[in-house]
Scaffold this motif. Structure first.
Motif, PDB file in Angstrom:
ATOM      1  N   ALA A  29       0.834  -1.214   0.000  1.00  0.00           N
ATOM      2  CA  ALA A  29       0.000   0.000   0.000  1.00  0.00           C
ATOM      3  C   ALA A  29       0.864   1.259   0.000  1.00  0.00           C
ATOM      4  CB  ALA A  29      -0.936  -0.009   1.202  1.00  0.00           C
ATOM      5  N   LEU A  46      -3.347   3.597  -0.023  1.00  0.00           N
ATOM      6  CA  LEU A  46      -4.177   2.960   1.004  1.00  0.00           C
ATOM      7  C   LEU A  46      -5.559   2.537   0.482  1.00  0.00           C
ATOM      8  CD1 LEU A  46      -2.900   3.095   3.870  1.00  0.00           C
ATOM      9  CD2 LEU A  46      -4.750   4.641   4.484  1.00  0.00           C
ATOM     10  N   GLY A  95      -0.316  -5.071   9.155  1.00  0.00           N
ATOM     11  CA  GLY A  95      -1.728  -5.325   9.442  1.00  0.00           C
ATOM     12  C   GLY A  95      -1.966  -5.355  10.940  1.00  0.00           C
ATOM     13  N   GLY A  96      -3.244  -5.287  11.318  1.00  0.00           N
ATOM     14  CA  GLY A  96      -3.624  -5.337  12.733  1.00  0.00           C
ATOM     15  C   GLY A  96      -3.996  -6.756  13.137  1.00  0.00           C
ATOM     16  N   VAL A 142     -11.065  -4.141   5.436  1.00  0.00           N
ATOM     17  CA  VAL A 142     -12.087  -3.173   5.859  1.00  0.00           C
ATOM     18  C   VAL A 142     -11.787  -1.790   5.278  1.00  0.00           C
ATOM     19  CG1 VAL A 142     -12.569  -4.367   8.044  1.00  0.00           C
ATOM     20  CG2 VAL A 142     -10.778  -2.616   7.963  1.00  0.00           C
ATOM     21  N   GLU A 175      -6.301  -7.925  10.217  1.00  0.00           N
ATOM     22  CA  GLU A 175      -7.106  -6.943   9.472  1.00  0.00           C
ATOM     23  C   GLU A 175      -6.191  -6.060   8.628  1.00  0.00           C
ATOM     24  OE1 GLU A 175     -10.602  -4.622  11.279  1.00  0.00           O
ATOM     25  OE2 GLU A 175      -9.002  -3.126  11.220  1.00  0.00           O
ATOM     26  N   THR A 176      -6.573  -5.868   7.360  1.00  0.00           N
ATOM     27  CA  THR A 176      -5.869  -4.925   6.484  1.00  0.00           C
ATOM     28  C   THR A 176      -6.912  -4.092   5.732  1.00  0.00           C
ATOM     29  OG1 THR A 176      -5.733  -6.102   4.357  1.00  0.00           O
ATOM     30  CG2 THR A 176      -4.172  -6.769   6.072  1.00  0.00           C
ATOM     31  N   GLU A 201      -6.474  -3.691   2.240  1.00  0.00           N
ATOM     32  CA  GLU A 201      -6.280  -3.965   0.801  1.00  0.00           C
ATOM     33  C   GLU A 201      -6.463  -5.423   0.394  1.00  0.00           C
ATOM     34  OE1 GLU A 201      -3.617  -2.642   2.623  1.00  0.00           O
ATOM     35  OE2 GLU A 201      -4.146  -0.539   2.274  1.00  0.00           O
ATOM     36  N   ARG A 236       1.642 -10.437   6.052  1.00  0.00           N
ATOM     37  CA  ARG A 236       1.682  -9.162   6.790  1.00  0.00           C
ATOM     38  C   ARG A 236       2.500  -9.285   8.075  1.00  0.00           C
ATOM     39  NH1 ARG A 236      -1.346  -4.767   4.203  1.00  0.00           N
ATOM     40  NH2 ARG A 236      -2.186  -5.835   2.395  1.00  0.00           N
ATOM     41  N   ASN A 248       0.126  -3.619  14.875  1.00  0.00           N
ATOM     42  CA  ASN A 248      -0.696  -3.132  15.994  1.00  0.00           C
ATOM     43  C   ASN A 248      -1.737  -4.172  16.390  1.00  0.00           C
ATOM     44  OD1 ASN A 248      -1.841  -2.164  13.237  1.00  0.00           O
ATOM     45  ND2 ASN A 248      -3.610  -2.122  14.597  1.00  0.00           N
ATOM     46  N   THR A 305      -5.655  -4.763  17.052  1.00  0.00           N
ATOM     47  CA  THR A 305      -6.918  -4.059  16.806  1.00  0.00           C
ATOM     48  C   THR A 305      -7.551  -3.753  18.161  1.00  0.00           C
ATOM     49  OG1 THR A 305      -8.200  -6.086  16.692  1.00  0.00           O
ATOM     50  CG2 THR A 305      -7.274  -5.268  14.610  1.00  0.00           C
ATOM     51  N   ARG A 364      -7.698   2.419  20.143  1.00  0.00           N
ATOM     52  CA  ARG A 364      -6.527   2.917  19.426  1.00  0.00           C
ATOM     53  C   ARG A 364      -5.479   3.441  20.393  1.00  0.00           C
ATOM     54  NH1 ARG A 364      -5.569   7.877  16.487  1.00  0.00           N
ATOM     55  NH2 ARG A 364      -4.407   7.474  14.578  1.00  0.00           N
ATOM     56  N   ARG A 380      -1.557   4.447  19.759  1.00  0.00           N
ATOM     57  CA  ARG A 380      -0.429   4.507  18.826  1.00  0.00           C
ATOM     58  C   ARG A 380       0.892   4.111  19.496  1.00  0.00           C
ATOM     59  NH1 ARG A 380      -1.194   6.006  13.365  1.00  0.00           N
ATOM     60  NH2 ARG A 380       0.875   5.121  13.301  1.00  0.00           N
ATOM     61  N   TRP A 404       2.040   0.558  18.701  1.00  0.00           N
ATOM     62  CA  TRP A 404       2.316   0.189  17.311  1.00  0.00           C
ATOM     63  C   TRP A 404       3.812  -0.010  17.067  1.00  0.00           C
ATOM     64  CZ3 TRP A 404      -0.935   1.249  12.598  1.00  0.00           C
ATOM     65  CH2 TRP A 404      -2.300   1.314  12.927  1.00  0.00           C
TER      66      TRP A 404
HETATM   67  O1  LIG Z   1      -3.788   5.598  12.720  1.00  0.00           O
HETATM   68  C1  LIG Z   1      -4.514   4.615  12.691  1.00  0.00           C
HETATM   69  O2  LIG Z   1      -5.381   4.390  13.548  1.00  0.00           O
HETATM   70  C2  LIG Z   1      -4.321   3.619  11.583  1.00  0.00           C
HETATM   71  C3  LIG Z   1      -5.230   2.589  11.419  1.00  0.00           C
HETATM   72  C4  LIG Z   1      -5.002   1.614  10.420  1.00  0.00           C
HETATM   73  C5  LIG Z   1      -3.858   1.695   9.621  1.00  0.00           C
HETATM   74  C6  LIG Z   1      -2.957   2.747   9.799  1.00  0.00           C
HETATM   75  C7  LIG Z   1      -1.714   2.848   9.030  1.00  0.00           C
HETATM   76  O3  LIG Z   1      -1.005   3.821   9.077  1.00  0.00           O
HETATM   77  C8  LIG Z   1      -1.224   1.691   8.264  1.00  0.00           C
HETATM   78  C9  LIG Z   1      -1.744   1.594   6.873  1.00  0.00           C
HETATM   79  C10 LIG Z   1      -1.608   0.213   6.275  1.00  0.00           C
HETATM   80  O4  LIG Z   1      -1.435  -0.808   7.217  1.00  0.00           O
HETATM   81  C11 LIG Z   1      -2.453  -1.766   7.195  1.00  0.00           C
HETATM   82  N1  LIG Z   1      -2.970  -1.828   8.563  1.00  0.00           N
HETATM   83  C12 LIG Z   1      -2.184  -1.796   9.661  1.00  0.00           C
HETATM   84  N2  LIG Z   1      -2.923  -1.956  10.760  1.00  0.00           N
HETATM   85  C13 LIG Z   1      -4.194  -2.093  10.370  1.00  0.00           C
HETATM   86  C14 LIG Z   1      -5.414  -2.306  11.087  1.00  0.00           C
HETATM   87  O5  LIG Z   1      -5.450  -2.417  12.331  1.00  0.00           O
HETATM   88  N3  LIG Z   1      -6.551  -2.387  10.357  1.00  0.00           N
HETATM   89  C15 LIG Z   1      -6.530  -2.305   9.005  1.00  0.00           C
HETATM   90  N4  LIG Z   1      -5.400  -2.115   8.288  1.00  0.00           N
HETATM   91  C16 LIG Z   1      -4.245  -2.013   8.968  1.00  0.00           C
HETATM   92  C17 LIG Z   1      -3.426  -1.350   6.128  1.00  0.00           C
HETATM   93  O6  LIG Z   1      -3.485  -2.363   5.169  1.00  0.00           O
HETATM   94  C18 LIG Z   1      -2.876  -0.060   5.552  1.00  0.00           C
HETATM   95  O7  LIG Z   1      -2.529  -0.156   4.222  1.00  0.00           O
HETATM   96  C19 LIG Z   1      -3.179   3.716  10.781  1.00  0.00           C
END
Ligand SMILES: O=C(O)c1cccc(C(=O)CC[C@H]2O[C@@H](n3cnc4c(=O)[nH]cnc43)[C@H](O)[C@@H]2O)c1
Length: 246
Positions: free
Chosen positions: A7, A47, A74-75, A161, A183-184, A186, A205, A209, A211, A214, A216, A219
């Motif tokens: 992404a 993204l 991913g989470g 999602v 969870e991702t 993409e 992945r 983090n 899920t 939140r 940070r 992470w």
């Molecule tokens: O700031 C946040 O709360 C936040 C939430 C989800 C993703 C981000 C990113 O900066 C990462 C983007 C990238 O990473 C994948 N990703 C990483 N953790 C998760 C997640 O808990 N749920 C869904 N996607 C996640 C995602 O595929 C993004 O491309 C910041």
């Protein structure tokens, strides 16, 4: 050729550095070259599902890779045993929030009767497949990478999602709905385009983090991205020459 889809640039610094910059239509980033003896094309899609599907479709319209790998961070859902820095490998991809929220509960695409892909053999609704023979190759690479890094790894269903699970309440709903471990934003979109083009798909992945509520401070984006890049490199390095792979 093997197609790689990440992404963000932050999810693939090592792999990008080893390749030559190119471009896909629409301004999607593309990097070409050889990694661990394999011809690769790496798309950096941006993204989310729309970017992921668009970049994957553009790539597959101009080349026919023998495998497509979505990778990055991913989470991890609670109870999976996965922590930031660990690795996860998808055994299937499931959309987590395509459907209708009704007073009686969530109706997914199967309940609504809308197939996303009609392959001829069967209709695909919310759950996209992962190729079993490539999965066993990936399992060895992910396990070896996790062991080398002193980290855990798990395999299981991934969910994709638009609204990330940044609260315990939302995370519990998505986990109960999908049974996912990771969870991702993409994976299922890349898998959907691969199913439409009848090409094998994997998703690897690093966990960035947990899920849920939140935080940070909990992470580890750099550690997650490095773990995923290393696992992808290990998978490429373990592959036989182009003609005799699964
Ligand atoms: O700031 C946040 O709360 C936040 C939430 C989800 C993703 C981000 C990113 O900066 C990462 C983007 C990238 O990473 C994948 N990703 C990483 N953790 C998760 C997640 O808990 N749920 C869904 N996607 C996640 C995602 O595929 C993004 O491309 C910041």
């Amino acid at each position: 050729m093997i197609a790689l889809i990440a992404a963000t640039p932050q999810e693939c610094p090592e792999l990008r550095a080893a390749l030559r910059p190119a471009a896909l239509p629409g301004g999607y980033g593309l990097f070409r070259g050889r990694l661990a003896g394999q011809a690769v094309e790496l798309a950096v899609c941006g993204l989310g599902k729309a970017n992921a599907a668009a970049a994957t479709a553009l790539l597959l319209a101009q080349a026919r890779p023998r495998l497509v790998i979505s990778f990055g961070c991913g989470g991890a859902f609670p109870g999976t045993g996965l922590k930031p820095g660990d690795l996860a490998l998808a055994t299937a991809e499931r959309y987590g929030d395509e459907g209708v929220e009704t007073p009686e509960g969530f109706l997914d695409l199967r309940a609504l009767g809308f197939a996303l892909v009609r392959t001829g053999a069967r209709d695909i609704f919310d759950t996209l497949p992962v190729d079993p023979s490539w999965l066993s190759q990936a399992r060895a690479a992910v396990a070896a990478t996790a062991a080398r890094r002193g980290r855990a790894w798990r395999e299981g269903v991934f969910t994709t999602v638009s609204t990330c699970s940044g609260s315990d309440r939302h995370s519990a709903r998505i986990q109960a709905r999908t049974g996912a471990l990771c969870e991702t934003m993409e994976g299922a979109a890349v898998a959907q385009v691969c199913a439409a083009f009848d090409l094998p798909f994997l998703n690897i992945r690093g966990i960035s983090n947990p899920t849920g509520d939140r935080d940070r401070a909990a992470w580890d984006l750099p550690g997650a991205c490095a773990a995923a890049e290393e696992a992808v490199s290990a998978l490429l390095a373990g592959l036989p020459a182009e003609d005799s792979s699964p």
